[in-house]
Write a protein that holds these residues in place. Structure first.
Motif, PDB file in Angstrom:
ATOM      1  N   VAL A 265     -60.624  22.094 -19.349  1.00 36.48           N
ATOM      2  CA  VAL A 265     -60.951  22.944 -18.253  1.00 36.48           C
ATOM      3  C   VAL A 265     -60.251  24.090 -18.342  1.00 36.48           C
ATOM      4  O   VAL A 265     -60.949  25.271 -18.156  1.00 36.48           O
ATOM      5  CB  VAL A 265     -60.458  22.155 -17.030  1.00 36.48           C
ATOM      6  N   GLU A 266     -58.922  24.214 -18.579  1.00 37.83           N
ATOM      7  CA  GLU A 266     -58.341  25.641 -18.742  1.00 37.83           C
ATOM      8  C   GLU A 266     -59.028  26.371 -20.036  1.00 37.83           C
ATOM      9  O   GLU A 266     -59.200  27.715 -19.774  1.00 37.83           O
ATOM     10  CB  GLU A 266     -56.871  25.151 -19.032  1.00 37.83           C
TER      11      GLU A 266
ATOM     12  N   ASP B 141     -60.973  16.970 -19.849  1.00 35.47           N
ATOM     13  CA  ASP B 141     -59.362  16.948 -19.605  1.00 35.47           C
ATOM     14  C   ASP B 141     -58.840  18.266 -19.017  1.00 35.47           C
ATOM     15  O   ASP B 141     -59.615  19.412 -19.370  1.00 35.47           O
ATOM     16  CB  ASP B 141     -58.716  16.285 -20.523  1.00 35.47           C
ATOM     17  N   LEU B 142     -57.617  18.202 -18.699  1.00 37.62           N
ATOM     18  CA  LEU B 142     -57.032  19.577 -18.402  1.00 37.62           C
ATOM     19  C   LEU B 142     -57.363  20.553 -19.326  1.00 37.62           C
ATOM     20  O   LEU B 142     -57.670  22.091 -19.007  1.00 37.62           O
ATOM     21  CB  LEU B 142     -55.726  19.368 -17.758  1.00 37.62           C
ATOM     22  N   THR B 143     -56.903  20.342 -20.393  1.00 36.50           N
ATOM     23  CA  THR B 143     -56.909  21.420 -21.652  1.00 36.50           C
ATOM     24  C   THR B 143     -58.237  21.917 -21.768  1.00 36.50           C
ATOM     25  O   THR B 143     -58.405  23.033 -21.700  1.00 36.50           O
ATOM     26  CB  THR B 143     -56.584  20.752 -22.977  1.00 36.50           C
TER      27      THR B 143
ATOM     28  N   GLN C  35     -62.196  26.469 -20.849  1.00 29.17           N
ATOM     29  CA  GLN C  35     -63.415  27.050 -20.250  1.00 29.17           C
ATOM     30  C   GLN C  35     -63.079  28.247 -18.947  1.00 29.17           C
ATOM     31  O   GLN C  35     -63.942  29.009 -19.071  1.00 29.17           O
ATOM     32  CB  GLN C  35     -64.275  26.159 -19.670  1.00 29.17           C
ATOM     33  N   ALA C  36     -62.136  27.746 -18.356  1.00 30.97           N
ATOM     34  CA  ALA C  36     -61.911  28.592 -17.317  1.00 30.97           C
ATOM     35  C   ALA C  36     -61.593  30.112 -17.881  1.00 30.97           C
ATOM     36  O   ALA C  36     -61.634  31.208 -17.017  1.00 30.97           O
ATOM     37  CB  ALA C  36     -60.664  28.364 -16.489  1.00 30.97           C
TER      38      ALA C  36
END
Lengths: 173, 202
Positions: A41-42, A37-39, A44-45
């Motif tokens: 992904v952010e 999910d977005l959380t 890890q980014a």
């Protein structure tokens, strides 16, 4: 739904309008409800951005060197070199502007935007125009050397105010 | 928060800045995309697409010798049964009105993503593409995603009986959320609600 009558490579006749249901490229490969999910992904980014930050800063330095070379080429080079040098200025200022925010250097984005707008208006740059470009480059160098993140607080505001005043002065001439 | 598994997605990224390509590749990696093909110019993109069969294209606007907009138009105009329909995201540092208009109504991009690139922006963009039920439209001078997004009934003559806009896809909400971030400029985003319903003329 109307079937397409024209070949895919052809635009339709004026006034004609065909609707086509295309293959679903993404839904056929991706799955909703599992994975990341977005959380996640952010998070890890964030690690990725930190790992690439050093490389990014070196890259901006080399882009600034190319920018300076183009300014020199306009200042000292033959008239026929000017067009190419202006294109280089435009290209490099876009590159500098585009990447900065990814690495948290929003102040570089703001200075870069000012540089892009300034360069876009140049047709036959004067000595003052070239000086203005160099001042933008110097300001970006300050941001890099002091590793000023985000909008840069007071220092950032000071830099931007100086650039705005300088650009206004050069445009007024 | 909804999760998505993008592991099997094949993404073709085209940008003349190798560093930006490595950033795009890394961001896609954080999203679980395992297969990314990077190109530094678009001159032989069609050839690569036929061989490599990407599911999504990410194309930079400012490139030489062919710009992102020209490349997208070329892909949409291609004879390929399949690849003229591939979802395409145009990436640009400056989303000027002209670039967005040309991307939307001339080239046939699915979305314009404004730099700086971030995981949030890219993720939201791919999710919006996933969620959108894209119909393509071919008119006199346009071939690409249908831009009509209104869900109110059309009162004039000649309205299609089957109207995808009547069933607003879930993707519209996702796209609207992405648009709220100010980074995703279309994909079924109703950005001119005060205008009358637009026919499919691009």
């Amino acid at each position: 739904m109307a079937a397409p009558t024209a070949k895919k490579g052809e635009r339709g006749k004026a006034g004609a309008c065909h609707f086509i249901q295309p293959p679903d490229f993404i839904k056929s490969k991706a799955v909703k409800g599992r994975g990341v999910d977005l959380t996640t992904v952010e998070e890890q980014a964030q690690a990725m951005v930190s790992a690439l930050k050093g490389e990014y800063l070196e890259r901006v330095k080399s882009e600034l060197a190319i920018l300076e070379k183009a300014v020199d080429s306009i200042r000292k080079g033959a008239p026929e070199e000017r067009g190419g040098a202006l294109r280089t200025l435009s290209h490099i200022s876009h590159e500098i502007t585009g990447q900065a925010g990814t690495f948290g250097f929003e102040l570089i984005t703001t200075i870069g935007n000012s540089l892009c707008e300034f360069v876009a208006e140049l047709d036959d740059p004067t000595a003052n125009d070239l000086k203005a470009i160099e001042i933008h480059a110097d300001a970006i160098r300050v941001v890099i050397s002091q590793k000023i993140q985000g909008s840069g607080g007071e220092v950032g505001q000071h830099l931007l105010t100086g650039i705005e005043a300088m650009v206004a002065k050069v445009r007024a001439r | 928060m909804t999760a998505y598994d993008f592991e099997k997605l094949r993404v073709l990224a085209i940008d003349d800045n190798r560093f930006t390509l490595s950033v795009i590749k890394s961001l896609l990696d954080t999203m679980g995309v395992k297969t990314v093909f990077c190109m530094s110019k678009g001159t032989n993109a069609l050839e690569i697409m036929k061989q490599w069969q990407p599911d999504v294209l990410i194309v930079d606007q400012v490139m030489q010798p062919i710009s992102g907009l020209d490349l997208i138009r070329q892909i949409r105009d291609s004879d390929s049964d399949k690849y003229s329909f591939v979802p395409i995201v145009l990436v640009t540092a400056h989303a000027s009105k002209e670039v967005v208009h040309r991307a939307r109504f001339w080239a046939g991009a699915d979305a314009v993503l404004v730099k700086p690139l971030s995981a949030r922006r890219l993720f939201n963009c791919i999710v919006a593409l996933y969620e959108s039920d894209r119909t393509f439209v071919r008119t006199g001078d346009y071939f690409g995603p249908d831009r009509r997004v209104k869900d109110r009934p059309f009162e004039g003559e000649g309205r299609r009986a089957e109207d995808p806009a009547q069933d607003k896809p879930e993707g519209a909400a996702v796209a609207a959320a992405a648009a709220d971030d100010g980074d995703l400029l279309f994909i079924g985003v109703d950005d001119d609600a005060d205008e009358p319903p637009r026919r499919a003329s691009a």
